[in-house]
Design a protein around this motif. Structure first.
Motif, PDB file in Angstrom:
ATOM      1  N   ASP A   1     -11.433  30.056  -6.410  1.00 60.77           N
ATOM      2  CA  ASP A   1     -11.455  31.361  -5.737  1.00 60.77           C
ATOM      3  C   ASP A   1     -10.714  31.335  -4.400  1.00 60.77           C
ATOM      4  O   ASP A   1     -10.977  32.152  -3.520  1.00 60.77           O
ATOM      5  N   ALA A   2      -9.764  30.403  -4.242  1.00 57.17           N
ATOM      6  CA  ALA A   2      -9.014  30.310  -2.990  1.00 57.17           C
ATOM      7  C   ALA A   2      -8.131  31.539  -2.796  1.00 57.17           C
ATOM      8  O   ALA A   2      -7.411  31.941  -3.700  1.00 57.17           O
ATOM      9  N   ILE A   3      -8.195  32.136  -1.601  1.00 60.64           N
ATOM     10  CA  ILE A   3      -7.420  33.322  -1.253  1.00 60.64           C
ATOM     11  C   ILE A   3      -6.602  33.021  -0.001  1.00 60.64           C
ATOM     12  O   ILE A   3      -7.141  32.545   1.000  1.00 60.64           O
ATOM     13  N   GLU A   4      -5.310  33.294  -0.041  1.00 62.14           N
ATOM     14  CA  GLU A   4      -4.465  33.061   1.126  1.00 62.14           C
ATOM     15  C   GLU A   4      -4.761  34.116   2.192  1.00 62.14           C
ATOM     16  O   GLU A   4      -4.728  35.322   1.919  1.00 62.14           O
ATOM     17  N   VAL A   5      -5.032  33.655   3.427  1.00 59.07           N
ATOM     18  CA  VAL A   5      -5.401  34.588   4.495  1.00 59.07           C
ATOM     19  C   VAL A   5      -4.519  34.479   5.734  1.00 59.07           C
ATOM     20  O   VAL A   5      -4.639  35.288   6.658  1.00 59.07           O
ATOM     21  N   GLY A   6      -3.624  33.488   5.791  1.00 59.72           N
ATOM     22  CA  GLY A   6      -2.770  33.355   6.967  1.00 59.72           C
ATOM     23  C   GLY A   6      -1.912  32.117   6.888  1.00 59.72           C
ATOM     24  O   GLY A   6      -1.886  31.418   5.870  1.00 59.72           O
ATOM     25  N   VAL A   7      -1.220  31.834   7.989  1.00 62.57           N
ATOM     26  CA  VAL A   7      -0.352  30.661   8.061  1.00 62.57           C
ATOM     27  C   VAL A   7      -0.446  30.069   9.462  1.00 62.57           C
ATOM     28  O   VAL A   7      -0.539  30.798  10.457  1.00 62.57           O
ATOM     29  N   ILE A   8      -0.477  28.748   9.543  1.00 61.33           N
ATOM     30  CA  ILE A   8      -0.488  28.068  10.842  1.00 61.33           C
ATOM     31  C   ILE A   8       0.922  28.124  11.420  1.00 61.33           C
ATOM     32  O   ILE A   8       1.866  27.651  10.794  1.00 61.33           O
ATOM     33  N   VAL A   9       1.046  28.692  12.610  1.00 63.81           N
ATOM     34  CA  VAL A   9       2.365  28.900  13.202  1.00 63.81           C
ATOM     35  C   VAL A   9       2.634  28.011  14.402  1.00 63.81           C
ATOM     36  O   VAL A   9       3.785  27.856  14.819  1.00 63.81           O
ATOM     37  N   ASP A  10       1.584  27.385  14.981  1.00 60.52           N
ATOM     38  CA  ASP A  10       1.815  26.580  16.172  1.00 60.52           C
ATOM     39  C   ASP A  10       0.548  25.823  16.522  1.00 60.52           C
ATOM     40  O   ASP A  10      -0.524  26.058  15.946  1.00 60.52           O
ATOM     41  N   ALA A  11       0.688  24.905  17.490  1.00 60.46           N
ATOM     42  CA  ALA A  11      -0.471  24.270  18.096  1.00 60.46           C
ATOM     43  C   ALA A  11      -0.976  25.162  19.222  1.00 60.46           C
ATOM     44  O   ALA A  11      -0.239  25.990  19.758  1.00 60.46           O
ATOM     45  N   TYR A  12      -2.236  24.981  19.589  1.00 56.95           N
ATOM     46  CA  TYR A  12      -2.824  25.752  20.689  1.00 56.95           C
ATOM     47  C   TYR A  12      -3.526  24.775  21.616  1.00 56.95           C
ATOM     48  O   TYR A  12      -4.523  24.156  21.249  1.00 56.95           O
ATOM     49  N   GLY A  13      -2.968  24.611  22.807  1.00 58.21           N
ATOM     50  CA  GLY A  13      -3.549  23.670  23.751  1.00 58.21           C
ATOM     51  C   GLY A  13      -3.224  22.228  23.404  1.00 58.21           C
ATOM     52  O   GLY A  13      -2.326  21.944  22.607  1.00 58.21           O
ATOM     53  N   LEU A  14      -3.973  21.323  24.001  1.00 55.31           N
ATOM     54  CA  LEU A  14      -3.682  19.890  23.875  1.00 55.31           C
ATOM     55  C   LEU A  14      -4.699  19.130  23.038  1.00 55.31           C
ATOM     56  O   LEU A  14      -4.527  17.927  22.802  1.00 55.31           O
ATOM     57  N   LYS A  15      -5.764  19.799  22.589  1.00 51.74           N
ATOM     58  CA  LYS A  15      -6.867  19.094  21.940  1.00 51.74           C
ATOM     59  C   LYS A  15      -6.890  19.258  20.430  1.00 51.74           C
ATOM     60  O   LYS A  15      -7.921  19.033  19.796  1.00 51.74           O
TER      61      LYS A  15
ATOM     62  N   VAL B   1      -3.066  30.495  14.191  1.00 54.49           N
ATOM     63  CA  VAL B   1      -2.861  31.067  12.859  1.00 54.49           C
ATOM     64  C   VAL B   1      -2.448  32.530  12.966  1.00 54.49           C
ATOM     65  O   VAL B   1      -3.074  33.313  13.684  1.00 54.49           O
ATOM     66  N   ALA B   2      -1.384  32.884  12.279  1.00 55.86           N
ATOM     67  CA  ALA B   2      -1.025  34.283  12.091  1.00 55.86           C
ATOM     68  C   ALA B   2      -1.780  34.757  10.852  1.00 55.86           C
ATOM     69  O   ALA B   2      -1.463  34.354   9.728  1.00 55.86           O
ATOM     70  N   ALA B   3      -2.803  35.561  11.060  1.00 59.08           N
ATOM     71  CA  ALA B   3      -3.628  36.037   9.952  1.00 59.08           C
ATOM     72  C   ALA B   3      -2.943  37.184   9.243  1.00 59.08           C
ATOM     73  O   ALA B   3      -2.244  37.983   9.865  1.00 59.08           O
ATOM     74  N   HIS B   4      -3.140  37.282   7.952  1.00 66.95           N
ATOM     75  CA  HIS B   4      -2.560  38.372   7.176  1.00 66.95           C
ATOM     76  C   HIS B   4      -3.291  39.690   7.408  1.00 66.95           C
ATOM     77  O   HIS B   4      -2.798  40.745   7.029  1.00 66.95           O
TER      78      HIS B   4
END
Length: 232
Positions: free
Chosen positions: A57-71, A76-79
């Protein structure tokens, strides 16, 4: 309330995999808390997956576009935006990632909205370099992890493929996709026709997903009943 397709050049039309939802008008839109309750997932460090272990039942909801911060947080750009299906990202305990042909999963250790994006900490992603390595990964969630909806609310993915019939019982076709026109969602319905060359083709109907036209949505029967005629 309707959602938009932020991941396609075909403006306003959602791919079948998107986890967005349409609200049947008639009740006010409630504000959505932008930050999740920081629900800790079970210990699911980033790990490889196979086609066999991928949830059905996996549904695509977005894509990782970058890192956020240092940790190790990812951006994620959500659809779909928060309150319109994208908030599934804020509470799902496990994310499933697909990049090229590589499948992975990781527990979500925290997530929040950040402007137009969602940022999250994934189990086993400890620094910025590890987060950057995930750029381009498409994010999937289990449909069973989506937030519950109120009466009269429907995830787009659950409407696709449903039969559409008039109140008189005339078959109008099947829901092929959903469109957001800014004011509300629209059912895009396809039905078989004969082309100008006499060969089979598909016709299209657009029906606003609003209460004046959409009378019932019976997911168990896989049928939507509408106040609409075949010759409209």
């Amino acid at each position: 309330m309707a959602t938009h397709d932020s991941g396609s050049g075909d403006a306003g039309r959602a791919k079948a995999s998107f986890g967005a939802f349409a609200r049947k008008p008639g009740k006010p839109v409630e504000p959505v808390e932008p930050v999740c309750a920081n629900k800790k997932a079970a210990h699911w460090p980033l790990q490889g997956e196979s086609a066999e272990s991928w949830p059905a039942d996996a549904i695509e909801v977005g894509v990782i576009v970058d890192a956020y911060g240092l940790k190790g947080w990812v951006k994620v750009a959500a659809h779909a935006g928060a309150g319109r299906g994208g908030d599934a990202l804020l509470g799902a305990p496990r994310w499933w990632l697909l990049k090229d042909h590589e499948r992975r999963s990781a527990g979500a250790q925290g997530a929040k909205t950040h402007g137009d994006s969602v940022v999250a900490a994934l189990d086993g992603v400890a620094d910025r370099d590890a987060a950057l390595s995930l750029r381009g990964s498409r994010v999937y969630l289990c449909r069973s992890d989506f937030p519950a909806l109120d009466a009269g609310e429907f995830y787009w993915v659950d409407l696709l493929g449903l039969e559409v019939v008039s109140e008189a019982g005339v078959a109008l076709g099947k829901v092929a996709s959903m469109i957001d026109n800014g004011a509300h969602s629209v059912l895009r319905i396809e039905y078989p026709v004969s082309g100008k060359d006499g060969k089979p083709a598909m016709g299209e109907r657009l029906i606003p997903f609003v209460g004046v036209y959409v009378k019932t949505v019976d997911q168990a029967a896989k049928r939507i009943t509408v106040d609409w005629e075949a010759d409209y």
